[in-house]
Design an enzyme around this catalytic site. Sequence first.
Site, PDB file in Angstrom:
ATOM      1  N   GLU A  64     -41.548 -27.687 -22.633  1.00  0.00           N
ATOM      2  CA  GLU A  64     -40.341 -26.940 -22.276  1.00  0.00           C
ATOM      3  C   GLU A  64     -39.137 -27.554 -22.979  1.00  0.00           C
ATOM      4  OE1 GLU A  64     -40.841 -24.815 -18.260  1.00  0.00           O
ATOM      5  OE2 GLU A  64     -40.211 -26.851 -17.831  1.00  0.00           O
TER       6      GLU A  64
ATOM      7  N   SER B  80     -36.996 -19.967 -20.711  1.00  0.00           N
ATOM      8  CA  SER B  80     -36.542 -18.583 -20.890  1.00  0.00           C
ATOM      9  C   SER B  80     -37.652 -17.632 -21.329  1.00  0.00           C
ATOM     10  CB  SER B  80     -35.361 -18.518 -21.866  1.00  0.00           C
ATOM     11  OG  SER B  80     -34.257 -19.237 -21.334  1.00  0.00           O
TER      12      SER B  80
ATOM     13  N   HIS C 217     -40.601 -32.334 -14.661  1.00  0.00           N
ATOM     14  CA  HIS C 217     -39.782 -31.213 -15.130  1.00  0.00           C
ATOM     15  C   HIS C 217     -38.483 -31.774 -15.697  1.00  0.00           C
ATOM     16  CE1 HIS C 217     -37.206 -27.699 -15.135  1.00  0.00           C
ATOM     17  NE2 HIS C 217     -38.317 -26.998 -15.199  1.00  0.00           N
TER      18      HIS C 217
ATOM     19  N   GLY D 293     -33.433 -21.940 -18.811  1.00  0.00           N
ATOM     20  CA  GLY D 293     -32.366 -21.279 -18.063  1.00  0.00           C
ATOM     21  C   GLY D 293     -31.191 -20.867 -18.926  1.00  0.00           C
TER      22      GLY D 293
ATOM     23  N   ASN E 145     -42.109 -21.140 -11.416  1.00  0.00           N
ATOM     24  CA  ASN E 145     -41.375 -22.256 -10.819  1.00  0.00           C
ATOM     25  C   ASN E 145     -40.112 -21.666 -10.179  1.00  0.00           C
ATOM     26  OD1 ASN E 145     -39.870 -24.525 -10.266  1.00  0.00           O
ATOM     27  ND2 ASN E 145     -39.557 -25.110 -12.409  1.00  0.00           N
TER      28      ASN E 145
ATOM     29  N   GLU F  24     -35.536 -30.931 -15.407  1.00  0.00           N
ATOM     30  CA  GLU F  24     -34.440 -31.075 -14.434  1.00  0.00           C
ATOM     31  C   GLU F  24     -34.616 -32.357 -13.631  1.00  0.00           C
ATOM     32  OE1 GLU F  24     -34.818 -27.133 -12.794  1.00  0.00           O
ATOM     33  OE2 GLU F  24     -34.051 -26.350 -14.688  1.00  0.00           O
TER      34      GLU F  24
ATOM     35  N   LYS G 289     -37.941 -23.081  -8.532  1.00  0.00           N
ATOM     36  CA  LYS G 289     -36.840 -24.066  -8.464  1.00  0.00           C
ATOM     37  C   LYS G 289     -36.220 -24.017  -7.069  1.00  0.00           C
ATOM     38  CE  LYS G 289     -36.345 -23.796 -13.388  1.00  0.00           C
ATOM     39  NZ  LYS G 289     -35.528 -23.909 -14.574  1.00  0.00           N
TER      40      LYS G 289
HETATM   41  P1  PGA Z   1     -36.513 -20.677 -17.174  1.00  0.00           P
HETATM   42  O1  PGA Z   1     -37.096 -22.048 -16.570  1.00  0.00           O
HETATM   43  O2  PGA Z   1     -37.701 -19.763 -17.373  1.00  0.00           O
HETATM   44  O3  PGA Z   1     -35.548 -20.168 -16.151  1.00  0.00           O
HETATM   45  O4  PGA Z   1     -35.881 -21.028 -18.473  1.00  0.00           O
HETATM   46  C1  PGA Z   1     -38.300 -22.566 -17.014  1.00  0.00           C
HETATM   47  C2  PGA Z   1     -38.573 -23.863 -16.313  1.00  0.00           C
HETATM   48  O5  PGA Z   1     -37.650 -24.655 -16.128  1.00  0.00           O
HETATM   49  O6  PGA Z   1     -39.726 -24.159 -15.913  1.00  0.00           O
END
Ligand code: PGA
Length: 247
Positions: A166, A208, A97, A172, A10, A99, A12
């Site tokens: 997640e 992460s 997601h 992140g 992803n 976010e 982003k």
């Molecule tokens: P990250 O993001 O690996 O940077 O923690 C994962 C995600 O949001 O899909």
Amino acid sequence: MSRRFVVAGNFKMNLLAGEASALAAELRAALEAEPPACEVILAPVFTSIHAVREALQGSPIALAAQNVHFESSGAFTGEVGAGFLADAGCTHVIVGHSERRQLFGERDADVREKAKAALDAGLTPIVCVGETLSEREAGQAEAIVLGQVASSLEGVDPQRVILAYEPVWAIGTGRTASPEDAQEMHAAIRSSLLASIRDKVRILYGGSVKPDNAEALLGQPDVDGALVGGASLKTESFLPIIRAAKH
Ligand code: PGA
């Protein structure tokens, strides 16, 4: 029951079209030299989809969008319907997601409508769920996540989607769920699905995931792959995660 692993990157809101397609081309070359044991999916920014598609033409690496609108077309300025994503070469789309849930107020009902719209257009939705830190600290993680799964998939055949667990506090942040915590939640999610289908549904872990923790996470019996953010932005960190997904 063997479920084929999926590793999805992803991106982003990162990587301009040239950067995203260069990364896709690099990954493609590496995976052609040594084919992966898992399905690989890249989810670039909308405006990079075309360039990444060109870079992936003829390769088994699949293309996903990061969001979709639940209406198919019409007066929805700024939105992109599922048919447009399919037309642009996507086979998958990430929905719900954290976010999107946290920053843009998406609720389970929106996630469900988006998943349905994706399926109607022939796309596979990657449906994300996960608890916040305060929910986990209050001992509500499982109830929250199972509630999200049930509500986001109401009227949707779970066999037609890919689920992604997640934990919000791991995204992140560099903090990862321990392999045991991830396994516990994945097993709980799987048990919440109908017995006749639960073994067929793939549940990815995200939050992460890095080269140094991928093997332990992917080694858990109910973890069927990874949804990777930060580490998917560079071949040197994404490739080892793909290599760690061994069936
Ligand atoms: P990250 O993001 O690996 O940077 O923690 C994962 C995600 O949001 O899909």
